[in-house]
Design a protein around this motif. Sequence first.
Motif, PDB file in Angstrom:
ATOM      1  N   ARG A  98       2.492   4.357  -0.985  1.00 19.10           N
ATOM      2  CA  ARG A  98       2.376   5.185  -2.203  1.00 19.10           C
ATOM      3  C   ARG A  98       1.522   4.523  -3.290  1.00 19.10           C
ATOM      4  O   ARG A  98       1.774   4.704  -4.483  1.00 19.10           O
ATOM      5  CB  ARG A  98       3.744   5.498  -2.779  1.00 19.10           C
ATOM      6  CG  ARG A  98       4.689   6.066  -1.760  1.00 19.10           C
ATOM      7  CD  ARG A  98       4.934   7.495  -2.041  1.00 19.10           C
ATOM      8  NE  ARG A  98       5.752   8.061  -0.994  1.00 19.10           N
ATOM      9  CZ  ARG A  98       6.558   9.085  -1.170  1.00 19.10           C
ATOM     10  NH1 ARG A  98       6.624   9.647  -2.331  1.00 19.10           N
ATOM     11  NH2 ARG A  98       7.241   9.565  -0.181  1.00 19.10           N
ATOM     12  N   THR A  99       0.563   3.740  -2.886  1.00 16.61           N
ATOM     13  CA  THR A  99      -0.300   3.042  -3.839  1.00 16.61           C
ATOM     14  C   THR A  99      -1.746   3.203  -3.366  1.00 16.61           C
ATOM     15  O   THR A  99      -2.026   3.081  -2.171  1.00 16.61           O
ATOM     16  CB  THR A  99       0.083   1.547  -3.891  1.00 16.61           C
ATOM     17  OG1 THR A  99       1.443   1.444  -4.312  1.00 16.61           O
ATOM     18  CG2 THR A  99      -0.796   0.773  -4.850  1.00 16.61           C
ATOM     19  N   ARG A 100      -2.624   3.466  -4.297  1.00 15.03           N
ATOM     20  CA  ARG A 100      -4.023   3.683  -3.919  1.00 15.03           C
ATOM     21  C   ARG A 100      -4.667   2.378  -3.441  1.00 15.03           C
ATOM     22  O   ARG A 100      -4.306   1.292  -3.899  1.00 15.03           O
ATOM     23  CB  ARG A 100      -4.812   4.252  -5.106  1.00 15.03           C
ATOM     24  CG  ARG A 100      -4.447   5.692  -5.407  1.00 15.03           C
ATOM     25  CD  ARG A 100      -5.211   6.255  -6.589  1.00 15.03           C
ATOM     26  NE  ARG A 100      -4.984   5.504  -7.793  1.00 15.03           N
ATOM     27  CZ  ARG A 100      -5.927   4.871  -8.480  1.00 15.03           C
ATOM     28  NH1 ARG A 100      -7.184   4.917  -8.076  1.00 15.03           N
ATOM     29  NH2 ARG A 100      -5.634   4.214  -9.566  1.00 15.03           N
ATOM     30  N   ASP A 101      -5.645   2.517  -2.542  1.00 14.62           N
ATOM     31  CA  ASP A 101      -6.339   1.333  -2.015  1.00 14.62           C
ATOM     32  C   ASP A 101      -6.968   0.513  -3.140  1.00 14.62           C
ATOM     33  O   ASP A 101      -7.028  -0.715  -3.061  1.00 14.62           O
ATOM     34  CB  ASP A 101      -7.441   1.750  -1.033  1.00 14.62           C
ATOM     35  CG  ASP A 101      -6.876   2.092   0.345  1.00 14.62           C
ATOM     36  OD1 ASP A 101      -5.642   2.011   0.514  1.00 14.62           O
ATOM     37  OD2 ASP A 101      -7.670   2.440   1.227  1.00 14.62           O
ATOM     38  N   GLU A 102      -7.442   1.190  -4.182  1.00 17.52           N
ATOM     39  CA  GLU A 102      -8.099   0.505  -5.293  1.00 17.52           C
ATOM     40  C   GLU A 102      -7.123  -0.433  -6.015  1.00 17.52           C
ATOM     41  O   GLU A 102      -7.541  -1.364  -6.698  1.00 17.52           O
ATOM     42  CB  GLU A 102      -8.663   1.519  -6.296  1.00 17.52           C
ATOM     43  CG  GLU A 102      -9.792   2.392  -5.772  1.00 17.52           C
ATOM     44  CD  GLU A 102      -9.329   3.500  -4.827  1.00 17.52           C
ATOM     45  OE1 GLU A 102      -8.103   3.717  -4.687  1.00 17.52           O
ATOM     46  OE2 GLU A 102     -10.196   4.133  -4.208  1.00 17.52           O
TER      47      GLU A 102
ATOM     48  N   HIS B  44      -4.007  11.056   5.725  1.00 22.37           N
ATOM     49  CA  HIS B  44      -5.391  11.439   6.033  1.00 22.37           C
ATOM     50  C   HIS B  44      -5.549  11.753   7.527  1.00 22.37           C
ATOM     51  O   HIS B  44      -6.101  12.791   7.899  1.00 22.37           O
ATOM     52  CB  HIS B  44      -6.352  10.321   5.633  1.00 22.37           C
ATOM     53  CG  HIS B  44      -6.341  10.019   4.166  1.00 22.37           C
ATOM     54  ND1 HIS B  44      -6.787  10.907   3.219  1.00 22.37           N
ATOM     55  CD2 HIS B  44      -5.931   8.930   3.482  1.00 22.37           C
ATOM     56  CE1 HIS B  44      -6.652  10.382   2.018  1.00 22.37           C
ATOM     57  NE2 HIS B  44      -6.133   9.171   2.151  1.00 22.37           N
TER      58      HIS B  44
ATOM     59  N   LYS C 196     -10.570  10.278   2.395  1.00 24.00           N
ATOM     60  CA  LYS C 196     -10.592  10.084   0.942  1.00 24.00           C
ATOM     61  C   LYS C 196     -11.848  10.657   0.304  1.00 24.00           C
ATOM     62  O   LYS C 196     -11.826  11.090  -0.845  1.00 24.00           O
ATOM     63  CB  LYS C 196     -10.508   8.584   0.617  1.00 24.00           C
ATOM     64  CG  LYS C 196      -9.115   8.016   0.795  1.00 24.00           C
ATOM     65  CD  LYS C 196      -9.096   6.530   0.629  1.00 24.00           C
ATOM     66  CE  LYS C 196      -9.365   6.110  -0.808  1.00 24.00           C
ATOM     67  NZ  LYS C 196      -9.281   4.634  -0.948  1.00 24.00           N
ATOM     68  N   HIS C 197     -12.956  10.624   1.034  1.00 22.97           N
ATOM     69  CA  HIS C 197     -14.232  10.969   0.409  1.00 22.97           C
ATOM     70  C   HIS C 197     -14.877  12.260   0.930  1.00 22.97           C
ATOM     71  O   HIS C 197     -15.734  12.823   0.258  1.00 22.97           O
ATOM     72  CB  HIS C 197     -15.221   9.809   0.599  1.00 22.97           C
ATOM     73  CG  HIS C 197     -14.759   8.552  -0.080  1.00 22.97           C
ATOM     74  ND1 HIS C 197     -14.961   8.313  -1.416  1.00 22.97           N
ATOM     75  CD2 HIS C 197     -14.073   7.486   0.385  1.00 22.97           C
ATOM     76  CE1 HIS C 197     -14.424   7.145  -1.751  1.00 22.97           C
ATOM     77  NE2 HIS C 197     -13.882   6.632  -0.675  1.00 22.97           N
TER      78      HIS C 197
ATOM     79  N   THR D  50      -4.137  -1.537  -4.208  1.00 25.77           N
ATOM     80  CA  THR D  50      -3.572  -2.380  -3.144  1.00 25.77           C
ATOM     81  C   THR D  50      -4.411  -3.641  -2.911  1.00 25.77           C
ATOM     82  O   THR D  50      -3.871  -4.757  -2.827  1.00 25.77           O
ATOM     83  CB  THR D  50      -3.509  -1.584  -1.822  1.00 25.77           C
ATOM     84  OG1 THR D  50      -2.613  -0.501  -1.999  1.00 25.77           O
ATOM     85  CG2 THR D  50      -3.037  -2.455  -0.672  1.00 25.77           C
TER      86      THR D  50
ATOM     87  N   SER E 126       0.801  -1.230   0.000  1.00 26.86           N
ATOM     88  CA  SER E 126       0.000   0.000   0.000  1.00 26.86           C
ATOM     89  C   SER E 126       0.830   1.275   0.000  1.00 26.86           C
ATOM     90  O   SER E 126       0.290   2.362  -0.232  1.00 26.86           O
ATOM     91  CB  SER E 126      -0.941   0.017   1.209  1.00 26.86           C
ATOM     92  OG  SER E 126      -0.227   0.371   2.388  1.00 26.86           O
TER      93      SER E 126
ATOM     94  N   THR F 249     -11.186  15.795   2.217  1.00 27.99           N
ATOM     95  CA  THR F 249     -10.138  15.515   1.240  1.00 27.99           C
ATOM     96  C   THR F 249      -8.997  16.531   1.347  1.00 27.99           C
ATOM     97  O   THR F 249      -9.177  17.620   1.890  1.00 27.99           O
ATOM     98  CB  THR F 249     -10.735  15.578  -0.175  1.00 27.99           C
ATOM     99  OG1 THR F 249     -11.506  16.788  -0.267  1.00 27.99           O
ATOM    100  CG2 THR F 249     -11.651  14.406  -0.445  1.00 27.99           C
TER     101      THR F 249
END
Length: 223
Positions: free
Chosen positions: A52-56, A151, A195-196, A58, A50, A199
């Motif tokens: 530096r990688t988005r959850d979508e 976050h 994230k939502h 990961t 994860s 932000t």
Amino acid sequence: METKHADFDILEALQRIRAVVRSLPPAALFQLAEEGFRTPFELLVACIISVRTRDEVTVPTARRLFARARTPQEFAALDPNELARLLRPATFAQVKAQNLMVIAHRLLVEQNGTLPCNEEFLRSLPGVGPKCTNLVLGIACGIPRVAVDVHVHRIVNRWGYVHTRTPEQTMQALEQKLPQQYWVELNRLLVPFGKHVCTGIAPRCSTCVLADLCPRIGVTHHR
Ligand code: SF4
């Protein structure tokens, strides 16, 4: 500065955010833990993916990798190039593959093939920082820790609950101030909320459930 917002009611805020995040996708490690990938080693692997990688990216990458290997023994038996290929949708796949290989071999040699719930050992592993250490300890080991990512760091500062410059400072400030029972949950709530809703750029203050509580420190533009 400290006293002006010192009375931010974080327990009320967390209560409201619990309701909000029920309809949002969970943070990657909590999602994977819910799916049964919850050994310390599996969650460490997921956290390394994860970085530096988005959850979508990961979550499906971790699922695909765990279908091939789930234990240090199985990782150590992989061909390093295959491991890098499996990681590839994530950023820095080659470096992450190298680090995971080193970790798997160290666990076999030093720890009988099991990742211990030990902070010092976790921090000694390549590519493992305080956030991943604390997520593994908190989620897989049941040892309360505050895991701070961008976050969590941003939001608690906007609330004026802490006044810190770095995620490391935020972690220390939260562990001094926040009741321990909320330490692990804080990350689970604030990652999807950050994230939502709250932000990094233009937070959604006009429809936020905390609009009446939040001093919005440092927020210049919002929706
Ligand atoms: S009011 Fe705005 S700054 Fe405060 S928590 Fe909500 S979105 Fe974030």
